[in-house]
Motif scaffolding. Structure first.
Motif, PDB file in Angstrom:
ATOM      1  N   PHE A 112       0.827  -1.204   0.000  1.00 13.07           N
ATOM      2  CA  PHE A 112       0.000   0.000   0.000  1.00 13.07           C
ATOM      3  C   PHE A 112       0.863   1.256   0.000  1.00 13.07           C
ATOM      4  CE2 PHE A 112      -2.590   3.291   2.098  1.00 13.07           C
ATOM      5  CZ  PHE A 112      -3.757   3.224   1.334  1.00 13.07           C
ATOM      6  N   SER A 113       1.830   1.322   0.888  1.00  9.32           N
ATOM      7  CA  SER A 113       2.679   2.513   0.998  1.00  9.32           C
ATOM      8  C   SER A 113       3.544   2.714  -0.239  1.00  9.32           C
ATOM      9  CB  SER A 113       3.575   2.403   2.239  1.00  9.32           C
ATOM     10  OG  SER A 113       2.800   2.285   3.410  1.00  9.32           O
ATOM     11  N   SER A 114       4.045   1.616  -0.817  1.00  8.28           N
ATOM     12  CA  SER A 114       4.920   1.750  -1.985  1.00  8.28           C
ATOM     13  C   SER A 114       4.157   2.307  -3.179  1.00  8.28           C
ATOM     14  CB  SER A 114       5.546   0.401  -2.341  1.00  8.28           C
ATOM     15  OG  SER A 114       4.561  -0.520  -2.776  1.00  8.28           O
ATOM     16  N   GLN A 115       2.900   1.901  -3.340  1.00  5.87           N
ATOM     17  CA  GLN A 115       2.111   2.404  -4.462  1.00  5.87           C
ATOM     18  C   GLN A 115       1.721   3.869  -4.255  1.00  5.87           C
ATOM     19  OE1 GLN A 115       2.100   0.465  -6.981  1.00  5.87           O
ATOM     20  NE2 GLN A 115       2.722  -1.391  -5.927  1.00  5.87           N
ATOM     21  N   LEU A 116       1.381   4.251  -3.023  1.00  9.47           N
ATOM     22  CA  LEU A 116       1.008   5.645  -2.751  1.00  9.47           C
ATOM     23  C   LEU A 116       2.198   6.583  -2.873  1.00  9.47           C
ATOM     24  CD1 LEU A 116      -1.787   6.876  -1.916  1.00  9.47           C
ATOM     25  CD2 LEU A 116      -1.680   4.396  -1.747  1.00  9.47           C
ATOM     26  N   THR A 117       3.390   6.082  -2.585  1.00 10.40           N
ATOM     27  CA  THR A 117       4.596   6.903  -2.701  1.00 10.40           C
ATOM     28  C   THR A 117       4.923   7.189  -4.162  1.00 10.40           C
ATOM     29  OG1 THR A 117       5.490   5.951  -0.658  1.00 10.40           O
ATOM     30  CG2 THR A 117       7.053   7.042  -2.119  1.00 10.40           C
ATOM     31  N   ALA A 118       4.578   6.265  -5.047  1.00  9.52           N
ATOM     32  CA  ALA A 118       5.012   6.350  -6.449  1.00  9.52           C
ATOM     33  C   ALA A 118       3.922   6.823  -7.404  1.00  9.52           C
ATOM     34  CB  ALA A 118       5.524   4.991  -6.914  1.00  9.52           C
ATOM     35  N   THR A 119       2.694   7.020  -6.921  1.00  8.04           N
ATOM     36  CA  THR A 119       1.605   7.369  -7.822  1.00  8.04           C
ATOM     37  C   THR A 119       0.772   8.520  -7.285  1.00  8.04           C
ATOM     38  OG1 THR A 119       0.132   5.741  -6.780  1.00  8.04           O
ATOM     39  CG2 THR A 119       1.373   5.008  -8.698  1.00  8.04           C
ATOM     40  N   CYS A 120       0.127   9.231  -8.192  1.00  5.76           N
ATOM     41  CA  CYS A 120      -0.841  10.261  -7.818  1.00  5.76           C
ATOM     42  C   CYS A 120      -1.985  10.238  -8.816  1.00  5.76           C
ATOM     43  CB  CYS A 120      -0.193  11.643  -7.764  1.00  5.76           C
ATOM     44  SG  CYS A 120       0.390  12.264  -9.363  1.00  5.76           S
ATOM     45  N   ASN A 121      -3.082  10.885  -8.462  1.00  7.22           N
ATOM     46  CA  ASN A 121      -4.282  10.884  -9.299  1.00  7.22           C
ATOM     47  C   ASN A 121      -4.520  12.228  -9.963  1.00  7.22           C
ATOM     48  OD1 ASN A 121      -4.793   8.254  -8.616  1.00  7.22           O
ATOM     49  ND2 ASN A 121      -6.768   8.644  -7.648  1.00  7.22           N
ATOM     50  N   VAL A 122      -5.349  12.198 -10.982  1.00  7.48           N
ATOM     51  CA  VAL A 122      -5.854  13.401 -11.638  1.00  7.48           C
ATOM     52  C   VAL A 122      -7.366  13.404 -11.452  1.00  7.48           C
ATOM     53  CG1 VAL A 122      -6.184  14.554 -13.863  1.00  7.48           C
ATOM     54  CG2 VAL A 122      -3.972  13.547 -13.285  1.00  7.48           C
ATOM     55  N   GLU A 123      -7.918  14.572 -11.249  1.00  7.61           N
ATOM     56  CA  GLU A 123      -9.341  14.689 -10.943  1.00  7.61           C
ATOM     57  C   GLU A 123     -10.220  13.987 -11.973  1.00  7.61           C
ATOM     58  OE1 GLU A 123      -9.960  18.867 -10.700  1.00  7.61           O
ATOM     59  OE2 GLU A 123      -9.150  19.033  -8.661  1.00  7.61           O
ATOM     60  N   GLN A 124     -11.339  13.461 -11.481  1.00  4.50           N
ATOM     61  CA  GLN A 124     -12.250  12.740 -12.359  1.00  4.50           C
ATOM     62  C   GLN A 124     -13.134  13.696 -13.153  1.00  4.50           C
ATOM     63  OE1 GLN A 124     -15.338  10.464 -10.470  1.00  4.50           O
ATOM     64  NE2 GLN A 124     -15.598   9.096 -12.227  1.00  4.50           N
ATOM     65  N   SER A 125     -13.301  13.385 -14.416  1.00 10.60           N
ATOM     66  CA  SER A 125     -14.286  14.006 -15.288  1.00 10.60           C
ATOM     67  C   SER A 125     -14.465  13.049 -16.454  1.00 10.60           C
ATOM     68  CB  SER A 125     -13.823  15.379 -15.792  1.00 10.60           C
ATOM     69  OG  SER A 125     -12.763  15.253 -16.724  1.00 10.60           O
ATOM     70  N   PHE A 126     -15.527  13.226 -17.230  1.00  7.83           N
ATOM     71  CA  PHE A 126     -15.727  12.336 -18.367  1.00  7.83           C
ATOM     72  C   PHE A 126     -14.545  12.426 -19.325  1.00  7.83           C
ATOM     73  CE2 PHE A 126     -17.107  11.508 -22.723  1.00  7.83           C
ATOM     74  CZ  PHE A 126     -17.681  10.247 -22.594  1.00  7.83           C
ATOM     75  N   PHE A 127     -14.072  13.658 -19.573  1.00  6.47           N
ATOM     76  CA  PHE A 127     -12.946  13.823 -20.501  1.00  6.47           C
ATOM     77  C   PHE A 127     -11.680  13.213 -19.934  1.00  6.47           C
ATOM     78  CE2 PHE A 127      -9.134  16.109 -21.853  1.00  6.47           C
ATOM     79  CZ  PHE A 127      -9.198  15.894 -23.227  1.00  6.47           C
ATOM     80  N   ASN A 128     -11.364  13.497 -18.655  1.00  7.54           N
ATOM     81  CA  ASN A 128     -10.140  12.964 -18.058  1.00  7.54           C
ATOM     82  C   ASN A 128     -10.130  11.437 -18.053  1.00  7.54           C
ATOM     83  OD1 ASN A 128      -9.348  15.566 -17.634  1.00  7.54           O
ATOM     84  ND2 ASN A 128      -9.599  15.541 -15.403  1.00  7.54           N
ATOM     85  N   ASP A 129     -11.295  10.844 -17.764  1.00  7.30           N
ATOM     86  CA  ASP A 129     -11.391   9.380 -17.767  1.00  7.30           C
ATOM     87  C   ASP A 129     -11.090   8.831 -19.159  1.00  7.30           C
ATOM     88  OD1 ASP A 129     -12.183   9.659 -15.161  1.00  7.30           O
ATOM     89  OD2 ASP A 129     -14.258   9.028 -15.473  1.00  7.30           O
ATOM     90  N   TRP A 130     -11.720   9.436 -20.171  1.00 13.24           N
ATOM     91  CA  TRP A 130     -11.541   8.966 -21.554  1.00 13.24           C
ATOM     92  C   TRP A 130     -10.130   9.257 -22.048  1.00 13.24           C
ATOM     93  CZ3 TRP A 130     -10.388  11.957 -25.895  1.00 13.24           C
ATOM     94  CH2 TRP A 130     -10.443  11.289 -27.127  1.00 13.24           C
TER      95      TRP A 130
END
Length: 409
Positions: A321-339
């Motif tokens: 869990f910690s290794s993945q959170l240290t190495a990744t981040c998210n971008v806000e959800q929207s229909f365009f961002n998802d696609w």
């Protein structure tokens, strides 16, 4: 005779105590020619099996000398099927006095993450909506058809050529996200069907190798942003990433390129080609060049906005869990961002649950946020534009670190 026979049978069934091992002993077996790992407190010798591992020997070798329980569960949706391959490799178990985790990993975080995964299973978040993936494939085929219809109907002028290149880049980018779904075994319940469709999509729609992708990409998921383990941060001396690498390069006076300008040459792409071609050759070259230019930038910006801006360092032996959170981040959800990103804007959730169908990632996200808050782990989520600009900021920062170390250390 009957009594003696029963006694013999009972003796044969009597279990022989399994050998027990300490973590100190297990951690010695982390060499290329000598590999042990632990799953659910059972110790396995994977030295010979690693060369036959379907995901490649490197990804399984990255966990040599460690507990691989959560990684094993994350990559294998059918645990009963893969379990039969483990039995011949079993050599013992952890000694009773030994903790279940190596390197002092946080057992409470691990326990809570496993409870979270159980919740996701109870919520049927690993269940696929097949209509969703059918529509994805249909819209890719439609885009490909529109692109080539534009050429044949409107001719080979520059405007139709540019339109065709743009539409092809879009279809190819979307095909890239779709092969990613099948490659992660996140569509069908049986792995063999995922493998079959994955080979079709990546081979026939993308022109790439499924085996090559599997061997590289699973290493990235197993040890994200870890030098010498994640191939995605092996930049072949073109870039220096994070904080440790640029300082090391600077101290050693390594200057393959002017890294203090890497945030500028990041934009460059090879656009040269033969200047004199027949009309249809020119069309093919122009469409190919422009479409590849657009698609490559699309792919690089989307995949790097979640990783290159995060910690990139040597092995720190964190829990899953910690290794993945240290190495990744998210971008806000929207229909365009998802696609646009193939739902890789939910990179955190995708890394935690790589076999979860992408249309369910947003459903588990609030629970992941809550678990992060409980344990004081940062959950990064940002707007798309900021995420893209952070790539340049990160490269500039690493370049400055390199220059300072190169000049003064």
């Amino acid at each position: 005779m009957g009594k003696g026979g029963n006694q013999g049978e009972g003796a044969a069934e009597r279990e022989v105590p399994m050998p027990t091992f300490s973590w100190e002993e297990i951690q010695k077996h982390n060499l290329r020619t000598d590999r042990w790992l632990v799953i659910d407190r059972k110790v396995y010798n994977i030295t010979k099996w690693s060369t036959q591992h379907p995901g490649g020997q490197r990804v399984i070798g990255h966990y040599a000398g460690e507990d691989a329980t959560d990684a094993f569960r994350a990559f294998h949706p059918d645990l009963k099927f893969v379990g039969k391959f483990l039995k011949p490799l079993l050599i013992g178990e952890l000694a009773p006095e030994e903790p279940s985790q190596d390197h002092g990993k946080n057992s409470k975080i691990i326990e809570d993450f496993r409870a979270l995964k159980k919740t996701a299973e109870d919520m049927n978040l690993f269940k696929t909506n097949h209509v969703f993936f059918l529509l994805l494939l249909a819209h890719i085929i439609a885009l490909e058809s529109i692109a080539w219809f534009t050429v044949f109907y409107f001719g080979n002028g520059w405007i139709p050529t540019l339109i065709t290149a743009f539409v092809l880049a879009t279809s190819q980018a979307q095909a890239g996200w779709l092969q990613h779904d099948y490659g992660h075994l996140s569509v069908y319940r049986k792995p063999k069907w995922n493998h079959l469709v994955h080979k079709f999509v990546i081979g026939h729609l993308k022109g790439a190798s499924a085996n090559w992708w599997n061997h590289r990409h699973f290493q990235h998921h197993a040890k994200p942003n870890i030098f010498h383990k994640d191939p995605d941060v092996n930049m072949l001396h073109v870039f220096v990433l994070g904080e440790w690498q640029p300082i090391e390069y600077g101290k050693k006076k390594l200057k393959y390129l002017p890294y203090n300008h890497q945030h500028e040459y990041f934009f460059l792409s090879e656009c040269s080609g033969p200047p004199i071609l027949a009309p249809w050759q020119r069309l093919s070259w122009a469409v190919g060049r422009v479409h590849l230019f657009l698609e490559s930038h699309w792919f690089v910006w989307v995949t790097q906005m979640n990783h290159i801006v995060m910690e990139i360092d040597q092995e720190a032996y964190r829990d899953w869990f910690s290794s993945q959170l240290t190495a990744t981040c998210n971008v806000e959800q929207s229909f365009f961002n998802d696609w646009f990103s193939g739902h890789l804007n939910f990179q955190i959730e995708h890394h935690l649950f790589p076999t979860m169908p992408r249309h369910n990632l947003h459903k588990i996200a609030p629970l992941v946020k809550s678990l992060c808050a409980k344990h004081g782990i940062e959950y990064q989520e940002k707007p798309l534009l900021r995420a893209l600009l952070d790539i340049i900021r990160s490269l500039r920062k690493s370049g400055k670190l390199w220059l300072d170390a190169y000049l003064h250390k």
